[in-house]
Scaffold this active site. Structure first.
Site, PDB file in Angstrom:
ATOM      1  N   CYS A 131       0.830  -1.207   0.000  1.00 63.95           N
ATOM      2  CA  CYS A 131       0.000   0.000   0.000  1.00 63.95           C
ATOM      3  C   CYS A 131       0.863   1.255   0.000  1.00 63.95           C
ATOM      4  O   CYS A 131       1.324   1.703   1.055  1.00 63.95           O
ATOM      5  CB  CYS A 131      -0.924  -0.028   1.219  1.00 63.95           C
ATOM      6  SG  CYS A 131      -1.939   1.449   1.352  1.00 63.95           S
ATOM      7  N   CYS A 134      -0.492   4.097   2.079  1.00 60.29           N
ATOM      8  CA  CYS A 134      -0.292   3.993   3.531  1.00 60.29           C
ATOM      9  C   CYS A 134       1.167   4.265   3.908  1.00 60.29           C
ATOM     10  O   CYS A 134       1.441   4.932   4.890  1.00 60.29           O
ATOM     11  CB  CYS A 134      -0.640   2.589   4.032  1.00 60.29           C
ATOM     12  SG  CYS A 134      -2.063   1.849   3.247  1.00 60.29           S
ATOM     13  N   ASP A 135       2.106   3.730   3.148  1.00 59.48           N
ATOM     14  CA  ASP A 135       3.509   3.713   3.588  1.00 59.48           C
ATOM     15  C   ASP A 135       4.462   4.571   2.751  1.00 59.48           C
ATOM     16  O   ASP A 135       5.628   4.734   3.121  1.00 59.48           O
ATOM     17  CB  ASP A 135       4.032   2.256   3.569  1.00 59.48           C
ATOM     18  CG  ASP A 135       3.187   1.356   4.451  1.00 59.48           C
ATOM     19  OD1 ASP A 135       2.695   1.853   5.477  1.00 59.48           O
ATOM     20  OD2 ASP A 135       2.999   0.178   4.111  1.00 59.48           O
TER      21      ASP A 135
END
Ligand code: NAP
Length: 306
Positions: A131, A134-135
């Site tokens: 992701c 997300c990261d």
């Protein structure tokens, strides 16, 4: 006893919730381990009709949820641990105890697929991610890699150029699966370098506990090489979340729910919608469409039972 239980809160589950709630069925919606589904891990959604400027994936799902709640849908934040679908009423097991339902809509979606390497497994959360949204921000001014040649890989690669010094896209063929527009955008981005016909044979950095590079094999020449990267984002498709349904429902070879006549499963009153049954389109709008169809079928089914 619930009239209808919807399992999953991605686009399909939330649309089913809006329709069944508007039909005054007070659906119980089980959120599962990833409330909001895959859209919550994407950035801008540009192709959902009705949003000419695009809408953030997270906002789109939150809007759908608010809309479902407005008509009386109830949300339960638990995970389904098993189901008993031998005969109606059906039982859904959760960590909080069993729930009985006259009708069930399965909208459990699909999880990201990983390469399956031992080194990859050891470094998930330490540079290996599925992701970018997300990261991605964790990897500023360092090189990173994205694996895959589909729209997800292109989207992640373009997104990562905001942070990373360079983004390698490693694809196992010399032709992209991605749509023309996404592929063109990625290829025009000066921060993105494509490594064609190649697969990752090992993620480097296991001893340090942090991704430090990738060993890459060129499938055409057999040549091995290494690149230095601080993160590897895997974007090679998904695995449907159907494990608990396997003893009861027909699944195809890849584990996707087999539907007949639109959203019907092999059991009366049990319907499927969204990515859990769709390995072809997998779009937010097609998931929403099938969530609507499953809800309409569930409403009809319950009326016929009454
Ligand atoms: P996808 O289209 O199935 O692409 C998966 C990619 O991963 C393919 O290029 C595939 O290679 C590669 N791959 C699969 N298994 C692999 C393995 N073991 N090792 C190395 N590479 C592997 O999946 P997706 O990109 O997640 O897209 C899914 C759907 O969502 C598509 O319909 C897509 O259009 C849609 N989507 C749309 C957008 C958007 O429009 N903004 C964004 C994201 C996703 P091959 O090509 O060789 O098979």
């Amino acid at each position: 006893m619930e009239k209808v239980v919807i399992i999953g809160t991605g686009c399909a589950g939330l649309t089913a919730a809006i329709y069944t709630a508007r039909a005054k069925l007070k659906p119980l919606v089980i959120e599962g381990k990833m409330p909001g589904g895959q859209l919550t891990t994407t950035t801008m959604v540009e192709n959902f009709p009705g949003f000419p400027e695009g809408i953030m994936g997270f906002d789109l799902t939150m809007n759908m949820r608010t809309q479902a709640e407005r008509f009386g849908a109830r949300f339960l934040s638990v995970e389904v641990t098993g189901v008993e679908l031998g005969s109606a009423p059906y039982t859904i097991q959760t960590y909080d105890g069993p729930i009985q339902a006259e009708a069930v809509i399965i909208a459990t979606g699909a999880d990201p697929r990983y390469l399956g390497l031992e080194s990859e497994k050891k470094l998930i959360g330490h540079g290996v991610s599925s992701c970018a949204t997300c990261d991605g921000a964790l990897y500023r001014d360092v090189p990173v890699a994205v694996i895959g040649g589909g729209d997800s890989a292109m989207e992640e690669a373009i997104f990562l150029t905001k942070f990373a010094s360079k983004v390698y896209v490693i694809h196992r063929r010399d032709e992209l699966r991605a749509s023309q527009i996404m592929g063109d955008r990625a290829q025009a981005n000066p921060k993105i370098e494509f490594i064609w016909d190649s697969v990752v044979s090992e993620v480097l950095g296991v001893e340090e506990g942090e991704v430090s590079g990738l060993r890459i094999e060129n499938l055409k020449t057999g040549e091995l090489s290494e690149i230095e990267v601080s993160a590897m984002f895997v974007a090679i498709g998904h695995i449907p979340n159907t494990a608990v349904f396997k003893p009861w429902l027909e699944l195809d070879d890849e584990g996707y729910l087999i539907l007949t006549k639109g959203t019907a499963t092999s059991l009366p009153g049990v319907f499927g919608a969204g990515d859990v049954a769709d390995h072809e389109y997998r779009q937010a709008i097609t998931a929403a469409g099938s969530g609507c169809a499953a809800a309409l079928e569930a409403i009809r089914y319950l009326e016929s039972q009454d």
